[in-house]
Design a protein around this motif. Structure first.
Motif, PDB file in Angstrom:
ATOM      1  N   THR A  75      -1.973  11.616  -2.706  1.00 12.95           N
ATOM      2  CA  THR A  75      -1.969  10.153  -2.693  1.00 12.95           C
ATOM      3  C   THR A  75      -1.445   9.623  -1.360  1.00 12.95           C
TER       4      THR A  75
ATOM      5  N   SER B 247       6.172   6.684  -0.036  1.00 13.65           N
ATOM      6  CA  SER B 247       5.220   6.068   0.872  1.00 13.65           C
ATOM      7  C   SER B 247       5.232   6.818   2.198  1.00 13.65           C
TER       8      SER B 247
ATOM      9  N   THR C  95      -3.908   9.809   1.558  1.00 13.43           N
ATOM     10  CA  THR C  95      -4.970   8.793   1.563  1.00 13.43           C
ATOM     11  C   THR C  95      -4.464   7.443   2.052  1.00 13.43           C
TER      12      THR C  95
ATOM     13  N   ASP D 225      -2.154   5.618   0.433  1.00 14.30           N
ATOM     14  CA  ASP D 225      -1.597   4.853  -0.687  1.00 14.30           C
ATOM     15  C   ASP D 225      -0.132   5.230  -0.883  1.00 14.30           C
ATOM     16  N   HIS D 226       0.539   4.529  -1.766  1.00 21.16           N
ATOM     17  CA  HIS D 226       1.914   4.882  -2.117  1.00 21.16           C
ATOM     18  C   HIS D 226       1.997   5.125  -3.618  1.00 21.16           C
TER      19      HIS D 226
END
Length: 98
Positions: free
Chosen positions: A43, A59, A46, A48-49
């Motif tokens: 994640t 994050s 990519t 995102d967090h």
């Protein structure tokens, strides 16, 4: 198993703790922990967090180029920009540590 004190808990000990608390096998606990770590890593890659209410937020932040110093020689070196993972603890988790 009780984890206490200032000792560092390694992955095997952590898996044993999860296994005991969740009443599942150590193998299943290891799979869950590995899947959790991999899911967070994917994640973050990519952009995102991951926010876990009450626990915290994972994050990625960017660090810009900067000038550093080699501690052995004192020579000035350029440190390239990079992305670094950040964890910000949630209030419930922070409060449980005190």
């Amino acid at each position: 198993m009780l984890i206490k004190g200032n000792d560092v808990v390694n992955k095997v000990q952590f898996i044993e703790k999860i296994s005991g608390d969740a009443n599942i096998s150590k193998i299943a606990s290891a799979r869950v922990l590995d899947a959790f770590i991999e899911a967070i890593s994917k994640t973050l890659r990519t952009g995102d967090h991951v926010g876990l209410v009450g626990f915290g937020t994972f994050s990625v932040r960017s660090r810009s180029d900067r000038v550093g110093r080699n501690p052995q020689t004192g020579e000035t070196i350029k440190i390239e920009k990079r992305k670094v993972p950040i964890f910000k603890a949630g209030k419930v988790f922070r409060d449980s540590c005190n």
